[in-house]
Design a protein around this motif. Structure first.
Motif, short mmCIF file in Angstrom:
data_model
loop_
_atom_site.label_atom_id
_atom_site.label_comp_id
_atom_site.label_asym_id
_atom_site.label_seq_id
_atom_site.Cartn_x
_atom_site.Cartn_y
_atom_site.Cartn_z
N SER A 1 0.84 -1.20 0.00
CA SER A 1 0.00 0.00 0.00
C SER A 1 0.88 1.24 0.00
N PRO A 2 1.15 1.81 -1.17
CA PRO A 2 1.92 3.06 -1.23
C PRO A 2 1.27 4.17 -0.42
N LEU A 3 -0.07 4.18 -0.38
CA LEU A 3 -0.77 5.23 0.37
C LEU A 3 -0.48 5.13 1.86
N LEU A 4 -0.58 3.93 2.43
CA LEU A 4 -0.31 3.76 3.85
C LEU A 4 1.14 4.08 4.18
N LYS A 5 2.04 3.68 3.31
CA LYS A 5 3.46 3.94 3.56
C LYS A 5 3.76 5.43 3.49
N LYS A 6 3.24 6.08 2.48
CA LYS A 6 3.52 7.51 2.28
C LYS A 6 2.96 8.33 3.44
N TRP A 7 1.73 8.05 3.84
CA TRP A 7 1.11 8.85 4.88
C TRP A 7 1.61 8.51 6.27
N ALA A 8 2.11 7.30 6.47
CA ALA A 8 2.77 6.98 7.74
C ALA A 8 4.02 7.83 7.90
N LEU A 9 4.74 8.01 6.79
CA LEU A 9 5.93 8.85 6.82
C LEU A 9 5.56 10.31 7.06
N GLY B 1 2.94 18.34 36.66
CA GLY B 1 2.46 16.99 36.37
C GLY B 1 1.88 16.87 34.98
N LEU B 2 0.96 17.76 34.63
CA LEU B 2 0.33 17.71 33.32
C LEU B 2 1.34 17.97 32.20
N GLY B 3 2.24 18.91 32.44
CA GLY B 3 3.26 19.21 31.43
C GLY B 3 4.16 18.02 31.15
N VAL B 4 4.54 17.31 32.21
CA VAL B 4 5.40 16.13 32.05
C VAL B 4 4.66 15.01 31.36
N PHE B 5 3.40 14.78 31.74
CA PHE B 5 2.60 13.75 31.08
C PHE B 5 2.40 14.07 29.60
N HIS B 6 2.25 15.35 29.29
CA HIS B 6 2.08 15.77 27.89
C HIS B 6 3.35 15.48 27.09
N GLN B 7 4.50 15.71 27.70
CA GLN B 7 5.76 15.42 27.02
C GLN B 7 5.96 13.92 26.87
N ALA B 8 5.64 13.16 27.92
CA ALA B 8 5.75 11.71 27.84
C ALA B 8 4.79 11.15 26.80
N GLY B 9 3.61 11.75 26.71
CA GLY B 9 2.64 11.33 25.69
C GLY B 9 3.15 11.53 24.29
N ALA B 10 3.90 12.62 24.09
CA ALA B 10 4.49 12.86 22.77
C ALA B 10 5.47 11.76 22.41
N LEU B 11 6.24 11.29 23.39
CA LEU B 11 7.19 10.19 23.14
C LEU B 11 6.46 8.89 22.82
N LEU B 12 5.39 8.61 23.56
CA LEU B 12 4.62 7.40 23.29
C LEU B 12 3.98 7.45 21.90
N LEU B 13 3.45 8.60 21.55
CA LEU B 13 2.86 8.75 20.21
C LEU B 13 3.92 8.58 19.14
N LEU B 14 5.10 9.15 19.36
CA LEU B 14 6.20 8.99 18.42
C LEU B 14 6.58 7.52 18.28
N SER B 15 6.58 6.79 19.38
CA SER B 15 6.93 5.36 19.35
C SER B 15 5.94 4.58 18.50
N ILE B 16 4.65 4.88 18.65
CA ILE B 16 3.62 4.20 17.86
C ILE B 16 3.81 4.49 16.38
N VAL B 17 4.05 5.75 16.05
CA VAL B 17 4.24 6.14 14.65
C VAL B 17 5.47 5.47 14.06
N LEU B 18 6.54 5.41 14.82
CA LEU B 18 7.75 4.74 14.33
C LEU B 18 7.51 3.25 14.11
N TYR B 19 6.78 2.62 15.03
CA TYR B 19 6.49 1.20 14.90
C TYR B 19 5.67 0.92 13.65
#
Length: 362
Positions: free
Chosen positions: A198-206, A333-351
C-alpha cells in the motif's frame, strides 16, 4: 486494493535475547531521561548547577560547606537575582536534586551502554549493521550532552532562564537519540509476518512521522517560551481564534523572533501553530486509521493501528488541560505527562512505519 505477502519467520529474530533486552533497557532509559528533563525544565531546576563536571560532578554536595558553595554559585546567576532572590536552602536543594538527577541519569546510561556493548562485541553478537546504528546513537547522545551544557550556559549570563531555541535543539537531538535507538531495538526482534502493498499507507505513515516531529519541535519552543502562560484558554486564545498581535504586520520583524520574551508576539504565533498542527494531525490520524482498517492489512501493523488515534486523543486532552492549568505557572504533572505522551505517540508512529518498511517479495 491492498494485498499482503508472507515473510519468513526468521526475519528480525537473528539477535540473541540479551541484545534485545539490553536495547530495550536503553530505550526505556532515554525515555525516562527526556521525562526527567521535562520535570527539570518545568520546576525551573536547569540552572541550579552552574558547572559542567563530567567526572567530579558525579557526587552531589556531601556536607554543609559544599552545599553553601553550590548555593553561593547559584546566587551569582541571573535566575536567582531576578526570580528566586531570597530562596531558602531547602528550596535550592529541591531544584538542585532535579538537575543533578537529570545529569546522573545521563551518566548511568553511559555505563549501561558501554559495559554490555563491550561484552556483546567480543562475543561476536553485534554485526556490522547493528554496530553502525549504535555508532549513530552514540554520536547523537554525545551531541545531546554537549548541547545540554550550551543550553544551560545560555541562562547563566544576563538572562534568568535558558534560551528557548537552544532548549528546543537539545530536546530535538534527544528525540533523535530516542528514535534511532527505538528503531535499532525494533530491528533486533520485530518480525515481519507480512508485507503490506500500500503506497498510500506507507507515504502517509511517513508524513505523520514528519508532521509529528514538527509538532514536537513546536511544543519544545512553546515550552521554552512559556507560551502557555500568555494564552491559558481553549479553544480560543484569550477570546480570539487568531490573536490580533499575529495579524499586525509591524510585529513581524527579526527582533521579535530573536528577543521573543520582550512581547506576546512569539508566544501567540508559536501557540497558534502548535494548536493548529494538533488539529491537522488529529484529522489525518483519524483518516489514516480508517484507511488502515479498510486496507485488509493484518498482523502487527493492524494490531498496533488503533493505538494511534487513542494516543493522539489522549495527547490532545493532555495539551488542553495543561493549557487550562497554566494560570501563573505551568502545571508540572500535566506538562510532564504531555511530554511523555508525545514520546509514546512517536513510538507508535515509528512502529507503524517500521512494519510498513518491508518491500514486497519478488
Amino acid at each position: 486494493m491492498q494485498t499482503v505477502s508472507a515473510l519468513p519467520k526468521s526475519i528480525g529474530s537473528s539477535y540473541p535475547k540479551a541484545i534485545q533486552i539490553w536495547l530495550f533497557i536503553g530505550v526505556f532509559m532515554v525515555f525516562m531521561q527526556v521525562v526527567i528533563g521535562g520535570v527539570t525544565r518545568l520546576t525551573g531546576s536547569g540552572l541550579s548547577i552552574t558547572k559542567w563536571e563530567i567526572v567530579t560532578g558525579t557526587l552531589p554536595p556531601l556536607n554543609a560547606a559544599q552545599w553553601n558553595e553550590e548555593f553561593d554559585a547559584y546566587k551569582a546567576t541571573p535566575q536567582y537575582q531576578k526570580i528566586n532572590e531570597g530562596m531558602s536552602m531547602s528550596a535550592f536543594k529541591f531544584i538542585y536534586f532535579w538537575e543533578y538527577f537529570h545529569r546522573l541519569w545521563a551518566r548511568s546510561m553511559g555505563f549501561v551502554f558501554l559495559i554490555p556493548f563491550l561484552f556483546f562485541y567480543f562475543k561476536g553478537w553485534i554485526d556490522q549493521p547493528l554496530l553502525r546504528r549504535l555508532g549513530v546513537v552514540v554520536l547523537l547522545a554525545a551531541l545531546a550532552a554537549s548541547f545540554g551544557w550550551i543550553m544551560v550556559a545560555s541562562g547563566l549570563v544576563n538572562r534568568p532562564w535558558v534560551n528557548a531555541y537552544k532548549l528546543t535543539l537539545h530536546l530535538s537531538i534527544a528525540l533523535a537519540v530516542y528514535s534511532t535507538l527505538f528503531w535499532t531495538w525494533l530491528t533486533t526482534f520485530a518480525h515481519y509476518p507480512q508485507v503490506i502493498h500500500s503506497p498510500l499507507l506507507k507515504k502517509w505513515a511517513l508524513w505523520i512521522a514528519i508532521l509529528l516531529a514538527v509538532q514536537i519541535v513546536l511544543g519544545g519552543i512553546m515550552s521554552g517560551m512559556k507560551a502557555g502562560l500568555f494564552y491559558p484558554t481553549w479553544p480560543q486564545l484569550n477570546g480570539e481564534w487568531i490573536p490580533s498581535v499575529v495579524l499586525k504586520g509591524s510585529e513581524w520583524n527579526s527582533l521579535n523572533f530573536i528577543h521573543y520574551d520582550r512581547g506576546p508576539f512569539m508566544a501567540a504565533l508559536v501557540q497558534l501553530m502548535h494548536r493548529t498542527l494538533a488539529y491537522v494531525l488529529t484529522i489525518i490520524v483519524l483518516w489514516y486509521f480508517y484507511k488502515g482498517v479498510t486496507s485488509g492489512a493484518k498482523g502487527p501493523f493492524r494490531q498496533a493501528l488503533p493505538l494511534l488515534p487513542v494516543m493522539i486523543f489522549i495527547q490532545v486532552l493532555l495539551g488542553v488541560f495543561t493549557l487550562l492549568g497554566s494560570k501563573g505557572t505551568i502545571p508540572v504533572g500535566l506538562g510532564v505527562f504531555h511530554q511523555a505522551g508525545a514520546l509514546l505517540l512517536l513510538s507508535i508512529v515509528l512502529y507503524l512505519n517500521y512494519q510498513l518498511l518491508r518491500k514486497p517479495i519478488k
